[in-house]
Each structure stands twice: as C-alpha cells, then as structure tokens.
Design a protein around this motif. Sequence first.
Motif, PDB file in Angstrom:
ATOM      1  N   UNK A 135      10.678  -3.794  -2.831  1.00 36.55           N
ATOM      2  CA  UNK A 135       9.824  -4.225  -3.939  1.00 36.55           C
ATOM      3  C   UNK A 135      10.544  -5.097  -4.951  1.00 36.55           C
ATOM      4  N   UNK A 136      11.872  -5.121  -4.938  1.00 37.45           N
ATOM      5  CA  UNK A 136      12.605  -5.893  -5.944  1.00 37.45           C
ATOM      6  C   UNK A 136      13.400  -7.066  -5.371  1.00 37.45           C
ATOM      7  N   UNK A 137      13.489  -7.178  -4.053  1.00 36.86           N
ATOM      8  CA  UNK A 137      14.348  -8.212  -3.468  1.00 36.86           C
ATOM      9  C   UNK A 137      13.626  -9.524  -3.199  1.00 36.86           C
ATOM     10  N   UNK A 138      12.294  -9.507  -3.263  1.00 39.97           N
ATOM     11  CA  UNK A 138      11.545 -10.730  -3.003  1.00 39.97           C
ATOM     12  C   UNK A 138      11.439 -11.093  -1.534  1.00 39.97           C
ATOM     13  N   UNK A 139      11.702 -10.141  -0.639  1.00 42.71           N
ATOM     14  CA  UNK A 139      11.620 -10.428   0.790  1.00 42.71           C
ATOM     15  C   UNK A 139      10.166 -10.564   1.221  1.00 42.71           C
ATOM     16  N   UNK A 140       9.933 -11.411   2.216  1.00 42.52           N
ATOM     17  CA  UNK A 140       8.587 -11.580   2.763  1.00 42.52           C
ATOM     18  C   UNK A 140       8.668 -11.574   4.282  1.00 42.52           C
ATOM     19  N   UNK A 141       7.723 -10.830   4.891  1.00 41.93           N
ATOM     20  CA  UNK A 141       7.598 -10.808   6.342  1.00 41.93           C
ATOM     21  C   UNK A 141       6.277 -11.420   6.775  1.00 41.93           C
ATOM     22  N   UNK A 142       5.671 -12.209   5.910  1.00 42.76           N
ATOM     23  CA  UNK A 142       4.381 -12.816   6.223  1.00 42.76           C
ATOM     24  C   UNK A 142       4.476 -13.576   7.538  1.00 42.76           C
ATOM     25  N   UNK A 143       3.695 -13.190   8.550  1.00 42.29           N
ATOM     26  CA  UNK A 143       3.807 -13.820   9.872  1.00 42.29           C
ATOM     27  C   UNK A 143       3.700 -15.339   9.841  1.00 42.29           C
ATOM     28  N   UNK A 144       2.859 -15.852   8.972  1.00 39.41           N
ATOM     29  CA  UNK A 144       2.680 -17.312   8.917  1.00 39.41           C
ATOM     30  C   UNK A 144       3.958 -18.040   8.529  1.00 39.41           C
ATOM     31  N   UNK A 145       4.824 -17.367   7.804  1.00 33.52           N
ATOM     32  CA  UNK A 145       6.067 -17.989   7.356  1.00 33.52           C
ATOM     33  C   UNK A 145       7.205 -17.840   8.361  1.00 33.52           C
ATOM     34  N   UNK A 197      14.813   2.462  -0.088  1.00 35.37           N
ATOM     35  CA  UNK A 197      14.228   1.409   0.735  1.00 35.37           C
ATOM     36  C   UNK A 197      13.048   0.782   0.000  1.00 35.37           C
ATOM     37  N   UNK A 198      12.198   1.624  -0.580  1.00 36.81           N
ATOM     38  CA  UNK A 198      11.030   1.113  -1.314  1.00 36.81           C
ATOM     39  C   UNK A 198      11.475   0.240  -2.480  1.00 36.81           C
ATOM     40  N   UNK A 199      12.478   0.690  -3.239  1.00 37.73           N
ATOM     41  CA  UNK A 199      12.966  -0.092  -4.375  1.00 37.73           C
ATOM     42  C   UNK A 199      13.544  -1.425  -3.926  1.00 37.73           C
ATOM     43  N   UNK A 200      14.254  -1.382  -2.806  1.00 37.74           N
ATOM     44  CA  UNK A 200      14.849  -2.610  -2.281  1.00 37.74           C
ATOM     45  C   UNK A 200      13.781  -3.618  -1.893  1.00 37.74           C
ATOM     46  N   UNK A 213       0.840  -1.189   0.000  1.00 42.28           N
ATOM     47  CA  UNK A 213       0.000   0.000   0.000  1.00 42.28           C
ATOM     48  C   UNK A 213       0.881   1.247   0.000  1.00 42.28           C
ATOM     49  N   UNK A 214       0.255   2.385  -0.162  1.00 43.31           N
ATOM     50  CA  UNK A 214       0.963   3.664  -0.185  1.00 43.31           C
ATOM     51  C   UNK A 214       0.399   4.608   0.867  1.00 43.31           C
ATOM     52  N   UNK A 215       0.010   4.062   1.975  1.00 50.06           N
ATOM     53  CA  UNK A 215      -0.590   4.859   3.031  1.00 50.06           C
ATOM     54  C   UNK A 215       0.488   5.608   3.806  1.00 50.06           C
ATOM     55  N   UNK A 216       0.035   6.418   4.752  1.00 50.71           N
ATOM     56  CA  UNK A 216       0.973   7.150   5.609  1.00 50.71           C
ATOM     57  C   UNK A 216       1.864   6.189   6.388  1.00 50.71           C
ATOM     58  N   UNK A 217       1.266   5.075   6.826  1.00 48.66           N
ATOM     59  CA  UNK A 217       2.048   4.078   7.565  1.00 48.66           C
ATOM     60  C   UNK A 217       3.194   3.557   6.722  1.00 48.66           C
ATOM     61  N   UNK A 218       2.910   3.352   5.430  1.00 52.04           N
ATOM     62  CA  UNK A 218       3.951   2.890   4.509  1.00 52.04           C
ATOM     63  C   UNK A 218       5.092   3.901   4.463  1.00 52.04           C
ATOM     64  N   UNK A 219       4.736   5.178   4.354  1.00 50.21           N
ATOM     65  CA  UNK A 219       5.758   6.218   4.304  1.00 50.21           C
ATOM     66  C   UNK A 219       6.560   6.314   5.584  1.00 50.21           C
ATOM     67  N   UNK A 220       5.886   6.162   6.713  1.00 52.31           N
ATOM     68  CA  UNK A 220       6.577   6.231   8.002  1.00 52.31           C
ATOM     69  C   UNK A 220       7.566   5.086   8.169  1.00 52.31           C
ATOM     70  N   UNK A 221       7.149   3.884   7.772  1.00 56.55           N
ATOM     71  CA  UNK A 221       8.042   2.730   7.877  1.00 56.55           C
ATOM     72  C   UNK A 221       9.238   2.920   6.944  1.00 56.55           C
ATOM     73  N   UNK A 222       8.967   3.378   5.724  1.00 58.03           N
ATOM     74  CA  UNK A 222      10.056   3.606   4.775  1.00 58.03           C
ATOM     75  C   UNK A 222      11.052   4.628   5.276  1.00 58.03           C
TER      76      UNK A 222
END
Length: 275
Positions: free
Chosen positions: A221-231, A216-219, A193-202
Amino acid sequence: MRSWEQIEAGLASGEINAAFMDLAHAMYLYDSGLDITMLMFTHRGGSRVIASEAIQKMANFKGKSVLIPHRVSVQHMLVHQLLTARQLKTGDNFNRDHSVELEAVPPALMPELADSDRDADIAAFITPAPFGQNLLETKRFKQLLVSRDLWKDHPGSVFVIKQDLIRNKDTVIPILMKYFFQAARQLEQSMHDNTTAHGNIGAGCAAFLKLQANQVHNTVSTSGVSYSPALLIPDPNILNTVQGYMSTAMEVMPADTDFKGFITPEFAQTAISGL
C-alpha cells in the motif's frame, strides 16, 4: 539467487533458461549477445528510497554513499535523475568530480549494511519493496520517496526467456503467461479490497518473504507498485526511454542498439485477451 550477477551467470551458462530480472540489466545482456527475449513486465513502480533519519535534506547526501541493486538497473537510473536534479554528481569513488558514491549491493543485503553502518557513511538505498520494511519499522530509517514520484509507472523487473524456447513448437509458454497474468490481476485486485482472497494472498506472500502479513500489506500500500495487466505488455517506448537516458546522461548503455528484436509481446497480448 541473491544477486543480478548470479542470474546473469546462470543465463549465460545455460544453468537457467528464464528469469525475472531488472529491465535495464536484461537490455544490457541482450546487447552483449545473450540470446534472450522479454515477454512481459512483471510489475510497474514499487521501489523505494529508504534513508537514515539523519538525512534531513538532499544536501545531506554529499560525501556519502547510496546503495543501488546493479550498475545497469532502472533503480540506478532513477537515483541518477534524483541526484542530478539536485546538482549532486555521482560516481564510483569519491574525487573532486563527484560528491555521492554509488555502490552496487544485492537488495537482500541492503538493510543489513545500512543498519550496521556505524560511521553513517550510507545516506540511503533504493530497492524494490519489500526489502527494507523491517528497517522502516525501527523508526531509525524513513521512506524518503517512492520511485513512482520520479517516473510514474516506471518499469522494474521483466520476465525474460531464452529465444530457443520460444522457437520450440511444443512450448508451454502460453500456459505460463496465462497464469502470470491471472496472478497479476489477482494481486492488483487484492490491493483494493479486504476480502478473504486478499488475506490469502497476503499470508502467502508473507511466508515467502519471511514477513508478517501486515508488513506485506503496508509494503504493497505504500510502495506504489502496480500489477495492472495492461501495463505488463512489453512496450518499445519504455525501452527507448531507458536506452535514451542511460546512453546519454549516464553513458552505461549503447545508443545504437536496436531493441525491437528483444521484445516478444505476442504472448502477453494473448494472455491478457483471455482474462
């Protein structure tokens, strides 16, 4: 700490009691007798193979070196798979038996070494994102592939802690794990998403990593990293895969070690149930 070796020494001496470190290295330390337990994966995927623009095909790796974070690391395993599939044998020093040299270098130093390689001896390096992002923007280096192309949702770093802290009834570990999993959920959501939270984290990540927010955004979106809690919950099948390959194809890890006692998934399971 700027290298896995420093973290290893800190855990062994008691200077530090918990750490984020590579899964394979943590397994190796556990096998060596270090009293640690793994509580969670901290991410899945997220490494990149960054190569010089002079590298046009895998055959160009022959006679050159590849930088890896540690001899016993998931990145080493992935590079080994990549090169072996192309009939390129790896080793420590060039000889008639192998054609690609592997050199263990702290990730923070890899871009500097690659950038100053005037003799073009370094073909590529594999490192967790965001290391190397500045080099990619010079156009003299390219992202050859992301690590998930070699193993989808592969493990990376894990969170380990001394086992005596787990045995302490007054431990604050459940609270810590709660915050880790909340952070993972926020990071995963912010990638979509592109919400304010996204900007703050970035912005926060950029300040910590000494990068620009757009980097940071480019990294991410292009590195294939996942923080999905289930994983992020410890999975013995993942450990079996790492142990199987690194004990047979690579011969850098014992094949007979029982790693069931290495993982403590209960804290992660409790944390994810509260999301």
